[in-house]
Write an enzyme that holds these catalytic residues in place. Structure first.
Site, PDB file in Angstrom:
ATOM      1  N   SER A  13       0.761  -0.985   0.047  1.00 51.55           N
ATOM      2  CA  SER A  13      -0.265  -0.029   0.005  1.00 51.55           C
ATOM      3  C   SER A  13       0.729   1.463  -0.124  1.00 51.55           C
ATOM      4  O   SER A  13       0.393   2.311  -0.412  1.00 51.55           O
ATOM      5  CB  SER A  13      -0.802   0.150   1.298  1.00 51.55           C
ATOM      6  OG  SER A  13      -0.267   0.026   2.302  1.00 51.55           O
ATOM      7  N   CYS A  76       2.503  -7.021   1.689  1.00 50.43           N
ATOM      8  CA  CYS A  76       1.359  -6.167   2.654  1.00 50.43           C
ATOM      9  C   CYS A  76       0.636  -7.195   3.253  1.00 50.43           C
ATOM     10  O   CYS A  76      -0.018  -7.823   2.709  1.00 50.43           O
ATOM     11  CB  CYS A  76       0.511  -5.442   1.897  1.00 50.43           C
ATOM     12  SG  CYS A  76      -0.775  -4.378   2.695  1.00 50.43           S
ATOM     13  N   THR A  78      -1.999  -6.453   5.079  1.00 51.54           N
ATOM     14  CA  THR A  78      -3.515  -6.326   5.011  1.00 51.54           C
ATOM     15  C   THR A  78      -3.998  -6.720   3.847  1.00 51.54           C
ATOM     16  O   THR A  78      -5.013  -7.532   3.636  1.00 51.54           O
ATOM     17  CB  THR A  78      -3.739  -4.929   5.204  1.00 51.54           C
ATOM     18  OG1 THR A  78      -3.034  -4.548   6.364  1.00 51.54           O
ATOM     19  CG2 THR A  78      -5.252  -4.430   5.246  1.00 51.54           C
ATOM     20  N   CYS A 202       3.756  -5.740  10.303  1.00 52.38           N
ATOM     21  CA  CYS A 202       3.378  -4.769   9.082  1.00 52.38           C
ATOM     22  C   CYS A 202       5.094  -4.729   8.410  1.00 52.38           C
ATOM     23  O   CYS A 202       5.832  -4.465   9.435  1.00 52.38           O
ATOM     24  CB  CYS A 202       2.729  -3.426   9.820  1.00 52.38           C
ATOM     25  SG  CYS A 202       2.810  -2.039   8.691  1.00 52.38           S
ATOM     26  N   THR A 203       4.936  -4.556   7.267  1.00 52.04           N
ATOM     27  CA  THR A 203       6.380  -4.432   6.770  1.00 52.04           C
ATOM     28  C   THR A 203       6.941  -3.048   6.958  1.00 52.04           C
ATOM     29  O   THR A 203       8.043  -2.762   6.846  1.00 52.04           O
ATOM     30  CB  THR A 203       6.182  -4.479   5.096  1.00 52.04           C
ATOM     31  OG1 THR A 203       5.143  -3.508   4.645  1.00 52.04           O
ATOM     32  CG2 THR A 203       5.827  -5.710   4.945  1.00 52.04           C
TER      33      THR A 203
END
Length: 289
Positions: A13, A76, A78, A202-203
């Site tokens: 994202s 990602c 998500t 989370c990256t």
């Protein structure tokens, strides 16, 4: 059809997936990569599954049609949680690697049996993550903390000067957010009952490792996903017979790494230079409806 010399697509994202790209570049020196940051529509972690799924499909189609990718890394958490199964169904012939918080690796290293997990709300409230946690719930005590706004703050921070190492944690927006969420989780350390392992779900979060380390102390292990994703990507390419060769890398005149963004190119350029040591001219703005 993709060839061994075709690039590997990587998308997130925003710029957080550059942490995964960094691991991929190190693990596969002869491969070419096209990275796409959907920054105009970030952050995914605070949007609904339907929206994230639609963006994931659109970007997959774009990378296949415009860049003829031979594999896709969904860098990602998500997007993986919201859409990876649908993308596999729509593109069954495409080697595909997704992300999920590295809970199983954390279980392998924790000694206290207490594990902290930080991530976006979209990841940590997803059905996919809930299923993973339910399957492992009896193996450790987990403290799960959504970090609203942290990924977006990390993105904004790339345009700012690097903070002085001696500055207080609360002096920066990212530091203040890290402090808020770490303090809400409870006690970190290596004593019985303390969390001795922290999963960076989370990256983006590896890019605030300094702030997190200052908050949790030296004995806590950080678990992130870049290196395991790189290993899995390499395995899939080997199985498909699509690994690039050193000769092939020399033969192509295309740049090894192209970085694309649907948002402001200056942010991607700053992140690429700061985190990967890549020049500004490998970055460009694109439109992905």
């Amino acid at each position: 059809m993709p060839q061994a010399s075709s690039p590997i697509g990587v998308f997130d994202s925003g710029v957080g997936g550059l942490s995964v790209l960094r691991a991929l570049l190190a693990a596969m020196p002869h491969e070419r990569f096209v990275y796409l940051a959907d920054s105009a529509n970030a952050p995914y972690g605070e949007r609904g599954d339907a929206y994230v799924g639609a963006r994931t499909h659109a970007i997959t189609e774009y990378l296949r049609e415009q860049h003829h990718i031979k594999a896709l890394v969904v860098a990602c958490n998500t997007a993986t949680a919201a859409a990876i199964h649908e993308v596999r169904s729509s593109h069954p012939e495409l080697p595909l690697v997704g992300l999920e918080p590295a809970i199983k690796p954390a279980l392998a290293v924790t000694k206290t049996g207490h594990v902290g997990v930080i991530g976006t709300r979209g990841t940590l409230t997803s059905a996919k993550f809930g299923k993973l946690m339910a399957s492992l719930a009896d193996q450790a005590h987990f403290v799960v903390q959504p970090c609203d706004g942290l990924a977006h703050a990390i993105e904004r921070s790339v345009a700012l000067p690097v903070a002085n190492q001696g500055s207080p944690i609360h002096a920066t927006e990212t530091g203040a957010l890290c402090a808020r969420y770490v303090q809400a989780m409870g006690s970190f350390g290596t004593a019985p009952g303390q969390m001795d392992t922290l999963v960076l779900g989370c990256t983006h979060y590896i890019f605030v490792a300094h702030e997190l380390r200052a908050l949790v102390g030296p004995g806590v292990q950080f678990i992130e996903t870049g290196e395991p994703v790189a290993r899995q990507t390499r395995r899939l390419l080997e199985t498909a017979g699509l690994q690039a060769t050193p000769d092939g890398a020399v033969a192509t005149e295309a740049p090894r790494t192209r970085l694309l963004t649907t948002g402001q190119v200056a942010m991607l350029q700053a992140a690429a230079e700061r985190w990967l040591g890549l020049p500004a001219d490998c970055c460009e703005t694109v439109s992905v409806p």
